[in-house]
Design a protein around this motif. Structure first.
Motif, PDB file in Angstrom:
ATOM      1  N   ASP A  63       0.853  -1.181   0.000  1.00 10.37           N
ATOM      2  CA  ASP A  63       0.000   0.000   0.000  1.00 10.37           C
ATOM      3  C   ASP A  63       0.894   1.238   0.000  1.00 10.37           C
ATOM      4  OD1 ASP A  63      -1.661   2.136   0.558  1.00 10.37           O
ATOM      5  OD2 ASP A  63      -2.881   1.032   2.002  1.00 10.37           O
ATOM      6  N   PRO A  64       0.904   2.027  -1.085  1.00 16.13           N
ATOM      7  CA  PRO A  64       1.819   3.170  -1.149  1.00 16.13           C
ATOM      8  C   PRO A  64       1.471   4.277  -0.157  1.00 16.13           C
ATOM      9  CG  PRO A  64       0.343   3.161  -3.037  1.00 16.13           C
ATOM     10  CD  PRO A  64       0.116   1.879  -2.317  1.00 16.13           C
ATOM     11  N   ALA A  65       0.255   4.263   0.394  1.00 18.57           N
ATOM     12  CA  ALA A  65      -0.131   5.289   1.365  1.00 18.57           C
ATOM     13  C   ALA A  65       0.418   4.994   2.757  1.00 18.57           C
ATOM     14  CB  ALA A  65      -1.651   5.418   1.426  1.00 18.57           C
ATOM     15  N   THR A  66       0.514   3.699   3.100  1.00 19.85           N
ATOM     16  CA  THR A  66       0.942   3.322   4.450  1.00 19.85           C
ATOM     17  C   THR A  66       2.309   2.664   4.484  1.00 19.85           C
ATOM     18  OG1 THR A  66      -0.092   1.129   4.268  1.00 19.85           O
ATOM     19  CG2 THR A  66      -1.471   2.957   5.096  1.00 19.85           C
ATOM     20  N   MET A  67       2.826   2.260   3.310  1.00 17.65           N
ATOM     21  CA  MET A  67       4.068   1.500   3.209  1.00 17.65           C
ATOM     22  C   MET A  67       4.009   0.230   4.057  1.00 17.65           C
ATOM     23  SD  MET A  67       5.790   2.951   0.939  1.00 17.65           S
ATOM     24  CE  MET A  67       6.070   4.511   0.089  1.00 17.65           C
ATOM     25  N   ARG A  68       2.826  -0.397   4.027  1.00 18.84           N
ATOM     26  CA  ARG A  68       2.646  -1.701   4.648  1.00 18.84           C
ATOM     27  C   ARG A  68       2.011  -2.643   3.637  1.00 18.84           C
ATOM     28  NH1 ARG A  68       3.660  -2.361   9.885  1.00 18.84           N
ATOM     29  NH2 ARG A  68       3.987  -0.511  11.178  1.00 18.84           N
ATOM     30  N   CYS A  69       2.268  -3.933   3.810  1.00 19.60           N
ATOM     31  CA  CYS A  69       1.698  -4.918   2.895  1.00 19.60           C
ATOM     32  C   CYS A  69       0.180  -4.897   2.996  1.00 19.60           C
ATOM     33  CB  CYS A  69       2.228  -6.311   3.223  1.00 19.60           C
ATOM     34  SG  CYS A  69       4.017  -6.478   3.023  1.00 19.60           S
ATOM     35  N   SER A  70      -0.478  -4.897   1.853  1.00 16.28           N
ATOM     36  CA  SER A  70      -1.941  -4.933   1.836  1.00 16.28           C
ATOM     37  C   SER A  70      -2.418  -6.374   1.922  1.00 16.28           C
ATOM     38  CB  SER A  70      -2.464  -4.287   0.553  1.00 16.28           C
ATOM     39  OG  SER A  70      -2.393  -5.188  -0.539  1.00 16.28           O
ATOM     40  N   THR A  71      -3.732  -6.529   1.951  1.00 15.72           N
ATOM     41  CA  THR A  71      -4.316  -7.872   1.929  1.00 15.72           C
ATOM     42  C   THR A  71      -4.766  -8.261   0.525  1.00 15.72           C
ATOM     43  OG1 THR A  71      -6.463  -6.921   2.513  1.00 15.72           O
ATOM     44  CG2 THR A  71      -5.096  -7.741   4.316  1.00 15.72           C
ATOM     45  N   PHE A  72      -4.464  -7.430  -0.482  1.00 14.90           N
ATOM     46  CA  PHE A  72      -4.896  -7.706  -1.844  1.00 14.90           C
ATOM     47  C   PHE A  72      -3.832  -8.498  -2.610  1.00 14.90           C
ATOM     48  CE2 PHE A  72      -7.338  -3.595  -1.277  1.00 14.90           C
ATOM     49  CZ  PHE A  72      -8.564  -4.227  -1.118  1.00 14.90           C
ATOM     50  N   LYS A  73      -4.238  -9.616  -3.175  1.00 13.40           N
ATOM     51  CA  LYS A  73      -3.351 -10.415  -3.992  1.00 13.40           C
ATOM     52  C   LYS A  73      -2.965  -9.642  -5.250  1.00 13.40           C
ATOM     53  CE  LYS A  73      -3.154 -14.949  -6.265  1.00 13.40           C
ATOM     54  NZ  LYS A  73      -3.939 -16.173  -6.575  1.00 13.40           N
ATOM     55  N   LEU A  74      -1.708  -9.733  -5.645  1.00  5.09           N
ATOM     56  CA  LEU A  74      -1.246  -9.042  -6.845  1.00  5.09           C
ATOM     57  C   LEU A  74      -2.057  -9.462  -8.072  1.00  5.09           C
ATOM     58  CD1 LEU A  74       2.635  -9.300  -6.364  1.00  5.09           C
ATOM     59  CD2 LEU A  74       1.245  -7.221  -6.172  1.00  5.09           C
ATOM     60  N   ALA A  75      -2.392  -8.476  -8.905  1.00 11.45           N
ATOM     61  CA  ALA A  75      -3.089  -8.705 -10.176  1.00 11.45           C
ATOM     62  C   ALA A  75      -4.372  -9.528  -9.991  1.00 11.45           C
ATOM     63  CB  ALA A  75      -2.169  -9.387 -11.182  1.00 11.45           C
ATOM     64  N   SER A  76      -5.134  -9.208  -8.949  1.00  9.40           N
ATOM     65  CA  SER A  76      -6.326  -9.994  -8.644  1.00  9.40           C
ATOM     66  C   SER A  76      -7.630  -9.221  -8.756  1.00  9.40           C
ATOM     67  CB  SER A  76      -6.230 -10.539  -7.206  1.00  9.40           C
ATOM     68  OG  SER A  76      -6.314  -9.482  -6.259  1.00  9.40           O
TER      69      SER A  76
END
Length: 242
Positions: A63-76
């Motif tokens: 997540d570029p806003a928080t610089m933490r890993c999101s829960t969204f799978k890449l290209a999903s």
């Protein structure tokens, strides 16, 4: 304005096998689909940078806003599904774009929707649009889908991609949540608008075995209404009207 009735669809479940279902009446997370519900994180997510997300966040976006890993799978994430990063979108010609509903950021300040870059004969559409224009309705010659031909002009992506124009919908009338609820014939058994996502209304439809209540949305042209089961739908104040 948040996603008060519709919720963030599949939030937390995007790293599974499915983008998740449209959020239910209870709000955050909805049904979640095969990816699971998992809407609220208990432990802090790992830190990351977008440039190194494939090692920092194996399988999910940063997540570029928080610089933490999101829960969204890449290209999903398909078109009109929530996202936090361009790399969430399943198609390479889509970006994660901020959207609005009736003048307010929607669904919230941290999420966008995956939308296709709008082109006319392969050329970025903004080259043909005067400065100061925010929306161009019904650009028939564009690469946009029939029901997503309202072009949102010069929008930023949440990942900071160059400002572009995108295939969208009438933000003064409806939302992506409402569009997908109509496409999936989401029921509203009690016949009340409160059973449907933000931007939706509940109306009776004849599906052959009798009238049933389903979520739909306001429109003013037939081509704002998506096809359902490969059949055209029409606008009579709302999609699905006679």
């Amino acid at each position: 304005m948040g996603a008060a009735r519709g919720g963030l669809e599949g939030q937390g479940g995007a790293a599974g096998d499915s983008p998740g279902a449209v959020g239910g009446a209870s709000g955050m997370g909805g049904a979640g689909g095969a990816g699971g519900v998992g809407g609220v994180d208990v432990m802090p997510l790992p830190t990351c940078t977008p440039a190194t997300e494939r090692t920092d966040c194996p399988g999910t976006s940063c997540d570029p806003a928080t610089m933490r890993c999101s829960t969204f799978k890449l290209a999903s994430r398909p078109a009109c599904w929530t996202c936090v990063s361009d790399t969430d979108c399943e198609s390479p010609d889509h970006r994660c774009v901020e959207m609005y509903f009736q003048g307010e950021r929607f669904p919230d300040e941290t999420h966008g929707f995956c939308l296709r870059v709008a082109l006319v004969e392969g050329v970025p559409i903004e080259t043909e649009i005067d400065d100061g224009v925010d929306v161009v309705d019904d650009v028939a010659e564009s690469n946009c889908a029939r029901h997503l031909r309202t072009v949102l002009v010069r929008r930023p992506s949440l990942s900071g991609a160059p400002t572009r124009s995108y295939c969208g919908l009438r933000e003064d009338l409806t939302t992506c949540f409402a569009l997908r609820a109509f496409e999936s014939l989401e029921p509203c058994p009690n016949g009340t608008d409160e059973e449907c996502p933000d931007g939706s209304v509940c109306r009776a439809f004849d599906h052959g075995s009798g009238a049933v209540n389903c979520c739909t949305f306001a429109c003013d042209k037939d081509n704002q209404c998506p096809r359902i089961d490969d059949q055209a739908t029409y606008c009579d104040a709302y999609c699905g009207g006679a």
